[in-house]
Motif scaffolding. Sequence first.
Motif, PDB file in Angstrom:
ATOM      1  N   ALA A 255       3.874   8.558   4.874  1.00 15.95           N
ATOM      2  CA  ALA A 255       4.262   9.540   3.857  1.00 15.95           C
ATOM      3  C   ALA A 255       4.206  10.968   4.400  1.00 15.95           C
ATOM      4  O   ALA A 255       5.121  11.765   4.167  1.00 15.95           O
ATOM      5  CB  ALA A 255       3.350   9.402   2.636  1.00 15.95           C
ATOM      6  N   GLU A 256       3.138  11.276   5.127  1.00 14.62           N
ATOM      7  CA  GLU A 256       2.985  12.628   5.671  1.00 14.62           C
ATOM      8  C   GLU A 256       4.111  12.948   6.645  1.00 14.62           C
ATOM      9  O   GLU A 256       4.672  14.040   6.632  1.00 14.62           O
ATOM     10  CB  GLU A 256       1.631  12.779   6.382  1.00 14.62           C
ATOM     11  CG  GLU A 256       0.439  12.524   5.489  1.00 14.62           C
ATOM     12  CD  GLU A 256      -0.006  11.063   5.463  1.00 14.62           C
ATOM     13  OE1 GLU A 256      -1.174  10.830   5.114  1.00 14.62           O
ATOM     14  OE2 GLU A 256       0.789  10.147   5.782  1.00 14.62           O
ATOM     15  N   ALA A 257       4.456  11.975   7.496  1.00  7.79           N
ATOM     16  CA  ALA A 257       5.530  12.180   8.466  1.00  7.79           C
ATOM     17  C   ALA A 257       6.868  12.390   7.756  1.00  7.79           C
ATOM     18  O   ALA A 257       7.676  13.221   8.180  1.00  7.79           O
ATOM     19  CB  ALA A 257       5.615  10.993   9.416  1.00  7.79           C
ATOM     20  N   GLY A 258       7.094  11.654   6.675  1.00  4.70           N
ATOM     21  CA  GLY A 258       8.328  11.826   5.917  1.00  4.70           C
ATOM     22  C   GLY A 258       8.430  13.206   5.287  1.00  4.70           C
ATOM     23  O   GLY A 258       9.496  13.832   5.300  1.00  4.70           O
ATOM     24  N   ALA A 259       7.317  13.693   4.746  1.00  2.12           N
ATOM     25  CA  ALA A 259       7.307  15.029   4.143  1.00  2.12           C
ATOM     26  C   ALA A 259       7.524  16.106   5.207  1.00  2.12           C
ATOM     27  O   ALA A 259       8.262  17.071   4.986  1.00  2.12           O
ATOM     28  CB  ALA A 259       5.996  15.261   3.402  1.00  2.12           C
ATOM     29  N   ILE A 260       6.903  15.916   6.364  1.00  2.00           N
ATOM     30  CA  ILE A 260       7.078  16.883   7.456  1.00  2.00           C
ATOM     31  C   ILE A 260       8.525  16.872   7.936  1.00  2.00           C
ATOM     32  O   ILE A 260       9.112  17.931   8.176  1.00  2.00           O
ATOM     33  CB  ILE A 260       6.094  16.599   8.608  1.00  2.00           C
ATOM     34  CG1 ILE A 260       4.669  16.949   8.156  1.00  2.00           C
ATOM     35  CG2 ILE A 260       6.471  17.380   9.865  1.00  2.00           C
ATOM     36  CD1 ILE A 260       3.578  16.456   9.087  1.00  2.00           C
ATOM     37  N   ALA A 261       9.127  15.695   8.052  1.00  2.00           N
ATOM     38  CA  ALA A 261      10.526  15.614   8.484  1.00  2.00           C
ATOM     39  C   ALA A 261      11.448  16.332   7.494  1.00  2.00           C
ATOM     40  O   ALA A 261      12.363  17.056   7.903  1.00  2.00           O
ATOM     41  CB  ALA A 261      10.944  14.153   8.645  1.00  2.00           C
TER      42      ALA A 261
ATOM     43  N   PHE B  45       0.862  -1.185   0.000  1.00  2.00           N
ATOM     44  CA  PHE B  45       0.000   0.000   0.000  1.00  2.00           C
ATOM     45  C   PHE B  45       0.897   1.233   0.000  1.00  2.00           C
ATOM     46  O   PHE B  45       1.378   1.687   1.035  1.00  2.00           O
ATOM     47  CB  PHE B  45      -0.916  -0.005   1.232  1.00  2.00           C
ATOM     48  CG  PHE B  45      -1.967   1.062   1.205  1.00  2.00           C
ATOM     49  CD1 PHE B  45      -3.037   0.973   0.343  1.00  2.00           C
ATOM     50  CD2 PHE B  45      -1.882   2.151   2.057  1.00  2.00           C
ATOM     51  CE1 PHE B  45      -4.018   1.963   0.320  1.00  2.00           C
ATOM     52  CE2 PHE B  45      -2.852   3.139   2.045  1.00  2.00           C
ATOM     53  CZ  PHE B  45      -3.926   3.046   1.176  1.00  2.00           C
ATOM     54  N   LYS B  46       1.171   1.747  -1.197  1.00  2.00           N
ATOM     55  CA  LYS B  46       2.066   2.891  -1.349  1.00  2.00           C
ATOM     56  C   LYS B  46       1.292   4.199  -1.197  1.00  2.00           C
ATOM     57  O   LYS B  46       0.211   4.351  -1.756  1.00  2.00           O
ATOM     58  CB  LYS B  46       2.745   2.852  -2.715  1.00  2.00           C
ATOM     59  CG  LYS B  46       3.682   1.682  -2.886  1.00  2.00           C
ATOM     60  CD  LYS B  46       4.373   1.733  -4.243  1.00  2.00           C
ATOM     61  CE  LYS B  46       5.425   0.655  -4.344  1.00  2.00           C
ATOM     62  NZ  LYS B  46       6.229   0.812  -5.571  1.00  2.00           N
ATOM     63  N   VAL B  47       1.892   5.118  -0.450  1.00  2.05           N
ATOM     64  CA  VAL B  47       1.286   6.421  -0.209  1.00  2.05           C
ATOM     65  C   VAL B  47       2.323   7.496  -0.503  1.00  2.05           C
ATOM     66  O   VAL B  47       3.500   7.345  -0.173  1.00  2.05           O
ATOM     67  CB  VAL B  47       0.803   6.562   1.257  1.00  2.05           C
ATOM     68  CG1 VAL B  47       0.145   7.917   1.492  1.00  2.05           C
ATOM     69  CG2 VAL B  47      -0.148   5.428   1.624  1.00  2.05           C
ATOM     70  N   GLY B  48       1.876   8.582  -1.106  1.00  4.53           N
ATOM     71  CA  GLY B  48       2.736   9.736  -1.358  1.00  4.53           C
ATOM     72  C   GLY B  48       2.104  10.977  -0.756  1.00  4.53           C
ATOM     73  O   GLY B  48       0.878  11.102  -0.735  1.00  4.53           O
TER      74      GLY B  48
ATOM     75  N   VAL C 149       8.234  16.502  -0.086  1.00  5.42           N
ATOM     76  CA  VAL C 149       7.509  15.258  -0.352  1.00  5.42           C
ATOM     77  C   VAL C 149       7.963  14.160   0.600  1.00  5.42           C
ATOM     78  O   VAL C 149       9.048  14.214   1.172  1.00  5.42           O
ATOM     79  CB  VAL C 149       7.699  14.794  -1.814  1.00  5.42           C
ATOM     80  CG1 VAL C 149       7.113  15.819  -2.782  1.00  5.42           C
ATOM     81  CG2 VAL C 149       9.161  14.535  -2.130  1.00  5.42           C
ATOM     82  N   GLY C 150       7.096  13.159   0.722  1.00  5.82           N
ATOM     83  CA  GLY C 150       7.419  11.988   1.524  1.00  5.82           C
ATOM     84  C   GLY C 150       6.617  10.801   1.033  1.00  5.82           C
ATOM     85  O   GLY C 150       5.548  10.963   0.439  1.00  5.82           O
ATOM     86  N   CYS C 151       7.145   9.611   1.258  1.00  4.37           N
ATOM     87  CA  CYS C 151       6.441   8.376   0.924  1.00  4.37           C
ATOM     88  C   CYS C 151       6.532   7.449   2.129  1.00  4.37           C
ATOM     89  O   CYS C 151       7.419   7.600   2.966  1.00  4.37           O
ATOM     90  CB  CYS C 151       7.027   7.724  -0.322  1.00  4.37           C
ATOM     91  SG  CYS C 151       8.784   7.331  -0.208  1.00  4.37           S
ATOM     92  N   ASN C 152       5.616   6.509   2.194  1.00  2.00           N
ATOM     93  CA  ASN C 152       5.677   5.585   3.324  1.00  2.00           C
ATOM     94  C   ASN C 152       6.863   4.646   3.165  1.00  2.00           C
ATOM     95  O   ASN C 152       7.246   4.264   2.062  1.00  2.00           O
ATOM     96  CB  ASN C 152       4.359   4.826   3.515  1.00  2.00           C
ATOM     97  CG  ASN C 152       3.889   4.047   2.309  1.00  2.00           C
ATOM     98  OD1 ASN C 152       3.970   4.509   1.178  1.00  2.00           O
ATOM     99  ND2 ASN C 152       3.377   2.853   2.548  1.00  2.00           N
ATOM    100  N   VAL C 153       7.463   4.311   4.301  1.00  3.38           N
ATOM    101  CA  VAL C 153       8.616   3.427   4.345  1.00  3.38           C
ATOM    102  C   VAL C 153       8.336   2.377   5.419  1.00  3.38           C
ATOM    103  O   VAL C 153       8.365   2.685   6.611  1.00  3.38           O
ATOM    104  CB  VAL C 153       9.915   4.197   4.678  1.00  3.38           C
ATOM    105  CG1 VAL C 153      11.111   3.245   4.732  1.00  3.38           C
ATOM    106  CG2 VAL C 153      10.160   5.306   3.667  1.00  3.38           C
ATOM    107  N   GLU C 154       8.027   1.168   4.972  1.00  2.00           N
ATOM    108  CA  GLU C 154       7.728   0.090   5.915  1.00  2.00           C
ATOM    109  C   GLU C 154       9.006  -0.568   6.405  1.00  2.00           C
ATOM    110  O   GLU C 154      10.073  -0.425   5.807  1.00  2.00           O
ATOM    111  CB  GLU C 154       6.830  -0.949   5.251  1.00  2.00           C
ATOM    112  CG  GLU C 154       5.459  -0.415   4.921  1.00  2.00           C
ATOM    113  CD  GLU C 154       4.567  -1.417   4.228  1.00  2.00           C
ATOM    114  OE1 GLU C 154       3.374  -1.105   4.078  1.00  2.00           O
ATOM    115  OE2 GLU C 154       5.038  -2.502   3.826  1.00  2.00           O
TER     116      GLU C 154
END
Length: 130
Positions: A51-57, A21-24, A36-41
């Motif tokens: 993804a949201e946390a990655g973009a915020i970071a 389940f990929k999210v951007g 930008v950020g994407c989910n990283v399992e």
Amino acid sequence: MDLKAAARAVRDNAHAPYSNFKVGAALRTASGKVFVGCNVENVAYPEGTCAEAGAIAAMVAAGEREIAEAYVIADSPDPVPPCGGCRQKLAEFAGRDVPVTLATTSGSERQTTVGTLLPGAFGAGHMERR
């Protein structure tokens, strides 16, 4: 930069071998920059990053602190909202009226706001002592 295109492109980079389940996510800051950020399992599921946390970071690492707009996209039947933790993270850096677009890869979109996603958000004011 177009948030939709940025979120769609970064979604392709997601590392989602367990859920598939990929999210951007793409954020525009008050200064106009886009992050930008994407989910990283992680195999120690669910110890991944949304993804949201990655973009915020990425935004914070670049010295930015104010989200003006957000866009989240996933391959789902309906536009997927941020998880509870990411709603709180968005509320940390965005006002209640900041627009958030939730989208699917097939083109469906839903417009909302940070305040609608997280009514009654916990904030710094709750930590003030009398």
